[in-house]
Design an enzyme around this catalytic site. Structure first.
Site, PDB file in Angstrom:
ATOM      1  N   GLN A 119       0.852  -1.196   0.000  1.00 36.02           N
ATOM      2  CA  GLN A 119       0.000   0.000   0.000  1.00 36.02           C
ATOM      3  C   GLN A 119       0.884   1.241   0.000  1.00 36.02           C
ATOM      4  OE1 GLN A 119      -2.844   0.139   3.270  1.00 36.02           O
ATOM      5  NE2 GLN A 119      -2.493   2.323   3.477  1.00 36.02           N
ATOM      6  N   GLU A 238      -8.934  -0.638   8.065  1.00 37.43           N
ATOM      7  CA  GLU A 238      -7.800  -0.964   8.923  1.00 37.43           C
ATOM      8  C   GLU A 238      -8.141  -0.791  10.399  1.00 37.43           C
ATOM      9  OE1 GLU A 238      -3.507  -0.107   7.195  1.00 37.43           O
ATOM     10  OE2 GLU A 238      -4.807   1.634   6.874  1.00 37.43           O
TER      11      GLU A 238
END
Length: 362
Positions: A119, A238
């Site tokens: 990411q 997340e």
């Protein structure tokens, strides 16, 4: 509230336990060797039918309830096996914002582990203030040219692909000029610089410099300027409790620490025991809400703060019990210090709670 397994869940747990007795000890659980073999562990889980449990079947998942992810996390911790690779935030990002064509091209390889991902969000000057990112994507014909610098990029040195945020419109308001891309990490113009962590791990984090790297225009996720929406989906996921398989691991470590204590337990260990039980019950409450269709939005910041407090309480307990004599326990303490930074700093979470939940300063 009844947390006992339903019959089909109990059958799944038994089957998972049987498999883990055969393979758990063959994979490292920490350090550089763990990171080096994480892809192998991912594929082993998937081949046995224990990965991608709650993800769409059309992309290689199993379309099961999130309860099965919790069972998996618990049993991995009990068996002393490595945790499942953390990819849910990427699956959520592409699942909500990518075109069907991009989903069909990239999600199967992501889920089955044949293609590795990272990411590309944080930058040296844009960590907690993600909207301040300066990496640019300039359109040239049928592709974009990427220039910039990312940091704290987990798995960057082994990744095939990166979900990247870059600025496509420097004149737009800073949240509006950001776009998201799927970019190949195996190309000229991508330079890797691993970062050694205080815990001794050298393979988890890295810096990545993009100097004229190329990404095809059809690998833009969503429309130009819509990258911030994807970013909020990713960071929100997340912070959701569905990713907090750590709860079982915290509890196991606390029990292991307690077994090593002779005489009166240190105060840090007692507090860690209270904190881990609090998190265990909180995760189950959130899971129950999720099964009832409740979405939490900014409440994820509360979950992130709770996880930070528990992680650091357990880290302090590890230090109190093992001191500096046990490298693994010392590493647990060092790693826990990062929890208040990664995934959004605790200060940022408190600002979100104040503004979006309590309505302060609005």
């Amino acid at each position: 509230m009844d947390f006992r397994d339903a019959p089909q869940e109990a059958e799944f747990r038994d089957r998972l336990r049987a498999w883990l007795t055969e393979v758990a000890g063959t994979f490292p659980t920490s350090g550089d060797e763990y990171w080096a073999r994480q892809g192998e562990w991912h594929q082993a889980l998937y081949a046995a039918g224990f990965f991608g449990l709650s993800w769409p079947r059309e992309f290689g998942g199993h379309d099961l309830s999130p309860v099965y992810d919790v069972i998996l996390d618990e049993e991995l911790a009990i068996a002393g096996a490595p945790p499942r690779p953390s990819l849910g935030y990427l699956v959520a990002g592409l699942g909500r914002h990518a075109s069907k064509e991009l989903q069909q091209r990239f999600l199967p390889g992501m889920i089955n582990g044949t293609e590795r991902w990272c990411q590309g969000f944080s930058e040296p000057g844009a960590g907690s203030d993600l909207a301040a990112l300066t990496t640019t994507a300039t359109r040239e014909g049928d592709h974009y040219v990427i220039n910039g610098h990312k940091i704290w990029t987990s798995y960057s040195d082994v990744a095939d692909w990166c979900l990247l945020l870059a600025r496509t419109d420097p004149d737009a308001p800073r949240h509006k000029g950001i776009s998201a891309f799927i970019i190949s990490m195996k190309q000229p113009g991508v330079q890797q610089r691993p970062l050694r962590m205080i815990s001794g791990v050298t393979r988890e984090f890295g810096q990545v410099e993009f100097d004229g790297a190329i990404v095809p225009a059809d690998q833009l996720v969503g429309a130009p300027g819509e990258g911030w929406k994807l970013a909020m989906t990713v960071v929100g996921h997340e912070r959701e409790p569905s990713t907090l398989g750590f709860a079982a691991r915290y509890g196991k470590l606390v029990r292991q620490l307690a077994a090593r204590v002779e005489g009166k337990a240190p105060e840090e260990l007692a507090w860690a025991a209270v904190q881990t039980e609090m998190l265990r019950l909180h995760v189950r409450r959130r899971l129950s809400e999720q099964l009832d269709g409740v979405t939490h939005g900014p409440d994820g910041s509360l979950d992130k703060l709770l996880m930070t407090w528990v992680d650091q309480a357990v880290g302090h307990a590890a230090l109190a019990v093992g001191g500096t004599r046990d490298p693994e326990l010392l590493g647990s303490y060092f790693y826990s210090r990062a929890q208040s930074v990664m995934g959004g700093t605790s200060q940022i979470q408190k600002n979100i709670i104040a503004a979006r939940i309590l309505g302060l300063g609005v």
